[in-house]
Design an enzyme around this catalytic site. Structure first.
Site: not given
Ligand code: EZ4
Ligand code: CO
Length: 422
Positions: A167, A179, A230, A232, A256, A282, A303, A359, A422
Site C-alpha cells: 500500500r 493520513y 487508502d 481513508h 480503499e 474496516e 475490509r 493487511e 479523518w
Molecule cells: O486508520 O487501523 O487500512 N488501514 C487503516 C488503518 C486505520 C486504523 C484505525 O484504527 O486505515 O490505518
Molecule cells: Co484503511
C-alpha cells in the site's frame, strides 16, 4: 448400520461426551506495549482457556467495561463449544443491536470460544472453518513517505522484505500532515497519546497529487507488484469516480475507503465511472453495513475483520454471502488489531475460498513479546501455523509492565477549519 459400525459410532460419541467443557471465569486485560490493547481471557473447568481481542482504537475502555460489566456475568457456566448459540444470545439478547462497542465485545467472546474449541479438540481453528484452501495468506505492507521519492524508497524496502503487495501513501504538497505518513516507518501507528491531534485536508490538492504518485511507482517498479491505496474516507462519490478513473492506467489492486460508506448506495456512482477495484469496510461491524454493497456488486473487496466485524461466527457468514456476488475478503490488519485478532483473521483467510488479501502491519517487539504467536511471514505470505486453537498466548506478567495510556486517533479539518472525516 451394521453392528461393528454402531459400536464405533457409540465409541466416538462417548469420546465427544468426555470433552464437555464449562466456562468458569473470564477476565479483561488492558495493556500498552507500544499501543493500547484490550484482551479477553475465558477460562474453563478443563484448564483450557481462550483469548479474544477486544481493542477498539481510541475507545478501548468502553469495550473493556462492556465485557466486564455486562457480558462476562452471562458467560459463566456456559458451554464454550456453543459458538453459534452464544453469539446469538449476546447479539439478540442485548436488544440494542450492532454498533462498534457491542460488536467488538461480542467478537472478543466469539474469538475466545473458537480458541477454546480448537485447543480442546487439539487442532488449529482453520480446521474447524473448512481447512486450508491455500498454502499461505498473501499480505500487503504499508509504504509511507513525506513525498513521492520517500514513498518509492519505502516501497523498495518492503519489496526487499519479500512483500508481493504494498500500500502506498504520500504526503501532499501544501498540507502539513497526511493520513498514512508517520514518524516511525515499520510500526505506523495513527493513534497518539493525549487528546486527539488535528490534521488538515484539501481534496483539491490530494486529487492532483495521487495519480503522480502511482505514475512514478509504476515507472520505477514495473507492472507485477500489487499496489494499493487508502483514501481513508475523504472523497464524495463523484470525486472518488474521478480518482478511480485517473488511476486506471496504473491498475491498482484496490482503492480503499474512497468515501465514507454509511450511504451504501453512494457506491453506485463510483461504480458507473471506473474499473479501479474498490475496497471498503474496516469500520463496518455487521452485515447490515455491507449488504447493498455486496448484493449490488458495488465493491470488489470487503475490509471487515474478525475483531470489529462480530467475530468468526458472523464473518464467515458474510464471506459466504460475498462469495456469491464475486466479492473477495480483504481483512483489516493494522497495528491496533492485536496479534489475537491477526491470528483469527489468518485462520479465516486461509479457510475461505473467496479470500483476496490480508493487511499486515508489523507490531512492535514489545507487542510481539506480550502476545507470543505461531503465525509467521515468508515470501509475502503469512501462515497461521499449526498450533491448536488460534495459536496466540498472552504474557500477563509482562503485560502488567505496560499500563494503559490514554490515546486517540486524529481528527481532520478542511483548510478553512470545517470539521471533516479523518
Ligand atoms: O486508520 O487501523 O487500512 N488501514 C487503516 C488503518 C486505520 C486504523 C484505525 O484504527 O486505515 O490505518
Ligand atoms: Co484503511
Amino acid at each position: 448400520m451394521g453392528a461393528p459400525d454402531l459400536k464405533l459410532w457409540l465409541h466416538s460419541w462417548s469420546c465427544f461426551e468426555e470433552i464437555s467443557v464449562k466456562i468458569t471465569d473470564a477476565e479483561v486485560f488492558v495493556t500498552c506495549p507500544g499501543r493500547n490493547f484490550v484482551t479477553l481471557k475465558i477460562s474453563t473447568d478443563e484448564g483450557v482457556y481462550g483469548l479474544g481481542d477486544a481493542t477498539l482504537n481510541g475507545r478501548e475502555l468502553a469495550v473493556a467495561s462492556y465485557l466486564s460489566d455486562h457480558l462476562i456475568p452471562c458467560l459463566i457456566g456456559r458451554d464454550p463449544f456453543q459458538t453459534e448459540d452464544v453469539w446469538q444470545y449476546l447479539y439478540r439478547g442485548a436488544y440494542w443491536r450492532r454498533g462498534p462497542v457491542t460488536m467488538t465485545a461480542i467478537a472478543a467472546v466469539d474469538m475466545a470460544l473458537w480458541d477454546i474449541k480448537g485447543k480442546a479438540l487439539k487442532t488449529p481453528v482453520y480446521n474447524l472453518l473448512g481447512g486450508q484452501s491455500r498454502t499461505g495468506v498473501m499480505v500487503y505492507g504499508h509504504a509511507n513517505g513525506r513525498d513521492i521519492e520517500e514513498t518509492a524508497e519505502e516501497v523498495a524496502k518492503y519489496q526487499e522484505l519479500g512483500y508481493l503487495a504494498i500500500r502506498a501513501q504520500s504526503g501532499i504538497p501544501g498540507l502539513p500532515s497526511t493520513y498514512g505518513v508517520a514518524k516511525d516507518k515499520l510500526y505506523y501507528e495513527p493513534a497518539e497519546k493525549g487528546l486527539p491531534p488535528e490534521n488538515a485536508w484539501s481534496t483539491e490538492k490530494y486529487l492532483l497529487h495521487v495519480p503522480k504518485l502511482f505514475e512514478a511507482l509504476r515507472l520505477k517498479f514495473g507492472d507485477d507488484l500489487h499496489l494499493l491505496h487508502d483514501v481513508h474516507h475523504r472523497l464524495t462519490p463523484i470525486e472518488a469516480a474521478r480518482l478511480g478513473k485517473s488511476l486506471e492506467p496504473y491498475h491498482l489492486f484496490w482503492l480503499e475507503d474512497a468515501v465514507t460508506a454509511e450511504l451504501q448506495e453512494g457506491f453506485r456512482i463510483i461504480r458507473q465511472h471506473t474499473t479501479t477495484p474498490l475496497a471498503v469496510g474496516e469500520v463496518f461491524n455487521s452485515i447490515w453495513d455491507a449488504h447493498i454493497l455486496i448484493q449490488e456488486q458495488l465493491i470488489d473487496y470487503l475490509r471487515m475483520t474478525v475483531v470489529h466485524g462480530g467475530g468468526l461466527t458472523h464473518l464467515k457468514k458474510i464471506a459466504a454471502l460475498a462469495e456469491i456476488y464475486h466479492v473477495r475478503t480483504g481483512c483489516h490488519g493494522a497495528t491496533d488489531l492485536s496479534p489475537v485478532a491477526m491470528a483469527a483473521a489468518l485462520h479465516f483467510d486461509i479457510s475461505v475460498n473467496n479470500f483476496g488479501i490480508q493487511e499486515y502491519m508489523r507490531h512492535t517487539k514489545e507487542t510481539d513479546e506480550v502476545f507470543p504467536h505461531s503465525y509467521s511471514f515468508k515470501g509475502g505470505y503469512l501462515h497461521p501455523g499449526d498450533a491448536p486453537g488460534l495459536g496466540v498466548d498472552y504474557d500477563e506478567k509482562l503485560a502488567d509492565k505496560f499500563p494503559y495510556e490514554r490515546a486517540y486517533l486524529p481528527v481532520n479539518r478542511k483548510l478553512d477549519g470545517t470539521m471533516f472525516n479523518w
